[in-house]
Design a protein around this motif. Structure first.
Motif, PDB file in Angstrom:
ATOM      1  N   GLY A 130      60.991  -3.990  54.252  1.00 42.44           N
ATOM      2  CA  GLY A 130      60.870  -3.812  52.628  1.00 42.44           C
ATOM      3  C   GLY A 130      59.967  -3.208  52.072  1.00 42.44           C
ATOM      4  O   GLY A 130      59.506  -2.136  52.714  1.00 42.44           O
ATOM      5  N   ASN A 131      59.759  -3.305  50.862  1.00 44.43           N
ATOM      6  CA  ASN A 131      58.815  -2.273  50.359  1.00 44.43           C
ATOM      7  C   ASN A 131      57.329  -2.941  50.047  1.00 44.43           C
ATOM      8  O   ASN A 131      57.021  -4.116  50.796  1.00 44.43           O
ATOM      9  N   ALA A 132      56.466  -2.287  49.513  1.00 47.00           N
ATOM     10  CA  ALA A 132      55.195  -2.680  49.712  1.00 47.00           C
ATOM     11  C   ALA A 132      55.007  -3.976  48.664  1.00 47.00           C
ATOM     12  O   ALA A 132      54.129  -4.891  49.108  1.00 47.00           O
ATOM     13  N   ALA A 133      55.701  -4.286  47.839  1.00 49.92           N
ATOM     14  CA  ALA A 133      55.717  -5.444  47.029  1.00 49.92           C
ATOM     15  C   ALA A 133      55.942  -6.628  47.903  1.00 49.92           C
ATOM     16  O   ALA A 133      55.440  -7.872  47.492  1.00 49.92           O
ATOM     17  N   GLY A 134      56.819  -6.607  48.743  1.00 52.30           N
ATOM     18  CA  GLY A 134      57.295  -7.573  49.721  1.00 52.30           C
ATOM     19  C   GLY A 134      56.352  -7.914  50.916  1.00 52.30           C
ATOM     20  O   GLY A 134      56.683  -8.783  51.726  1.00 52.30           O
ATOM     21  N   LEU A 135      55.347  -7.088  51.302  1.00 50.46           N
ATOM     22  CA  LEU A 135      54.409  -7.046  52.434  1.00 50.46           C
ATOM     23  C   LEU A 135      53.581  -8.318  52.325  1.00 50.46           C
ATOM     24  O   LEU A 135      53.625  -9.069  53.255  1.00 50.46           O
ATOM     25  N   ALA A 136      53.331  -8.891  51.296  1.00 53.87           N
ATOM     26  CA  ALA A 136      52.353 -10.005  51.016  1.00 53.87           C
ATOM     27  C   ALA A 136      53.053 -11.095  51.242  1.00 53.87           C
ATOM     28  O   ALA A 136      52.747 -12.130  52.286  1.00 53.87           O
ATOM     29  N   PRO A 137      54.201 -11.482  50.763  1.00 54.94           N
ATOM     30  CA  PRO A 137      55.103 -12.757  51.170  1.00 54.94           C
ATOM     31  C   PRO A 137      55.635 -12.628  52.589  1.00 54.94           C
ATOM     32  O   PRO A 137      55.534 -13.746  53.309  1.00 54.94           O
ATOM     33  N   PHE A 138      55.848 -11.495  53.136  1.00 51.57           N
ATOM     34  CA  PHE A 138      56.212 -11.441  54.425  1.00 51.57           C
ATOM     35  C   PHE A 138      55.252 -11.742  55.473  1.00 51.57           C
ATOM     36  O   PHE A 138      55.329 -12.640  56.522  1.00 51.57           O
ATOM     37  N   MET A 139      53.833 -11.271  55.311  1.00 54.30           N
ATOM     38  CA  MET A 139      52.660 -11.839  56.113  1.00 54.30           C
ATOM     39  C   MET A 139      52.234 -13.205  55.813  1.00 54.30           C
ATOM     40  O   MET A 139      52.111 -13.786  56.692  1.00 54.30           O
ATOM     41  N   SER A 140      52.454 -13.560  54.864  1.00 50.87           N
ATOM     42  CA  SER A 140      52.401 -15.159  54.583  1.00 50.87           C
ATOM     43  C   SER A 140      53.147 -16.028  55.336  1.00 50.87           C
ATOM     44  O   SER A 140      52.802 -17.079  56.050  1.00 50.87           O
ATOM     45  N   ALA A 141      54.345 -15.688  55.393  1.00 53.44           N
ATOM     46  CA  ALA A 141      55.520 -16.255  56.083  1.00 53.44           C
ATOM     47  C   ALA A 141      55.029 -16.133  57.813  1.00 53.44           C
ATOM     48  O   ALA A 141      55.135 -17.214  58.438  1.00 53.44           O
ATOM     49  N   LEU A 142      54.543 -15.087  58.009  1.00 59.58           N
ATOM     50  CA  LEU A 142      54.536 -14.700  59.487  1.00 59.58           C
ATOM     51  C   LEU A 142      53.357 -15.691  59.945  1.00 59.58           C
ATOM     52  O   LEU A 142      53.249 -16.405  60.975  1.00 59.58           O
ATOM     53  N   GLU A 143      52.343 -15.640  59.043  1.00 61.54           N
ATOM     54  CA  GLU A 143      50.797 -16.405  59.410  1.00 61.54           C
ATOM     55  C   GLU A 143      51.117 -18.072  59.697  1.00 61.54           C
ATOM     56  O   GLU A 143      50.397 -18.505  60.527  1.00 61.54           O
TER      57      GLU A 143
END
Length: 360
Positions: A220-233
């Motif tokens: 994804g792009n930079a804006a989607g990194l935070a939601p992606f990390m939250s889902a992973l954690e």
């Protein structure tokens, strides 16, 4: 103290963030060298040339010039200041620092830390520390009488350092991948993490590189990194449980999962206590009249040796079972914690205890 939970601590679903960390997300150590002032005669003595030099340097920066002979105060101490810089920090944030005496100061109680730059491994200044110290002990001395509690030469400065350079952790590498590092390396746990992520985000998103590393592809792009990390954690898996027995010999504590198995074993535990007592007696010569210049007092040592065979020797047999049953049997036999630790270590050597023993 014996702690033997019946259910393994890892036999349940655990969030991925509790099993390790992402590469690049880490704390950084900071260190500084400074002066503490305002001590009530408990600072460094005049023998400390480093303290005198440091004080001259500080006073010279403030526009005052003094000679080495003019500095004789014991109200100053040279200290090392340490702190931990978070993985993400902004200018103006405050962090705690620890202050430790370098010279021969007796106590830092009542002192104030003068502004001290805190440097990182790259020798750049990331924070400035200053303020009154909080010491969790004391040291008082008068005419060879001394009373001390805890360690008064180390102090804490709560929120005493201000961040001067912002820090942002970089967790994405040049290929747009994340690396998740496991605290407890295990191929089984790593594969379960990769399978769970791939099932959520698509086949091939995650792969196992080693027993302690899972690589994750982010498209994804930079804006989607935070939601992606939250889902992973917040994804949960059941990690692989490694049988372990943790022993703390200093406190006599044993912690083990109740499902750790043992083979049939016969244990004989005895106790021999040896006591040696030495008494020193001073023999002072006496004279009817006058004193002899070549006569000195004589110190005589009397030694007593005692051997106690012990009256609580035990011998018992355990069939194949769990360590919880073993500890319960040892407790019923009134075997203390120290002897239980030695028994567990001997069982591991004999191959009857099927778990890793970690001694701290």
């Amino acid at each position: 103290m014996l702690v033997t939970p019946r259910v393994s601590a890892m036999a349940q679903q655990v969030p991925i963030k509790g099993l390790g960390r992402f590469e690049g997300w880490r704390d950084n150590a900071l260190i500084g060298y400074g002066l503490v002032t305002g001590l009530a005669g408990s600072g460094d003595t005049r023998r400390s040339a480093v303290t005198r030099q440091a004080l001259r340097n500080v006073l010279s920066r403030l526009g005052t010039t003094v000679t080495d002979e003019q500095i004789s105060s014991r109200n100053v101490a040279v200290v090392l200041v340490t702190a931990v810089l978070p993985a993400s920090a902004n200018i103006g944030d405050r962090i705690d620092v620890t202050v430790s005496s370098v010279g021969d100061a007796r106590s830092l109680a009542g002192g104030t830390l003068i502004m001290t730059p805190l440097l990182g491994p790259d020798q750049q200044t990331y924070a400035l520390a200053q303020g009154p110290l909080v010491v969790g002990g004391y040291n008082f001395e008068s005419e060879l009488n001394q009373q001390q509690r805890n360690y008064p030469t180390t102090a804490i400065l709560q929120a005493g350092a201000t961040i001067e350079a912002s820090v942002d952790a970089a967790i994405l590498n040049n290929d747009g991948q994340l690396s998740f590092l496991l605290d407890d390396p295990s191929f089984t746990t790593a594969q379960r993490i990769a399978d769970r992520i791939s099932a959520r985000f698509g086949l091939g998103v995650a792969s196992v590189k080693n027993a302690d590393e899972v690589q994750i592809r982010f498209a994804g792009n930079a804006a989607g990194l935070a939601p992606f990390m939250s889902a992973l954690e917040n994804m949960t898996i059941q990690p692989d449980a490694t049988p372990r027995v943790v022993i703390n010999e200093r406190t006599g504590t044993v912690v083990a999962g109740g499902d750790v198995t043992i083979s049939s074993v016969v244990i004989a535990q005895g106790d021999i206590k040896v006591t040696i007592t030495a008494d020193k007696i001073a023999s002072q010569p006496s004279f009817i009249s006058g004193f002899a210049s070549d006569v000195r007092s004589l110190v005589v040592t009397n030694t007593t040796l005692e051997v106690d065979q012990g009256s609580e020797d035990v011998a018992f047999r355990f069939p194949s079972s769990t360590i919880a049953d073993l500890v319960q049997g040892l407790s019923q036999a009134r075997v203390d914690t120290r002897r239980t630790i030695s028994i567990l270590q001997a069982m591991k050597t004999a191959g009857a205890l099927h778990a890793d023993i970690i001694v701290k």
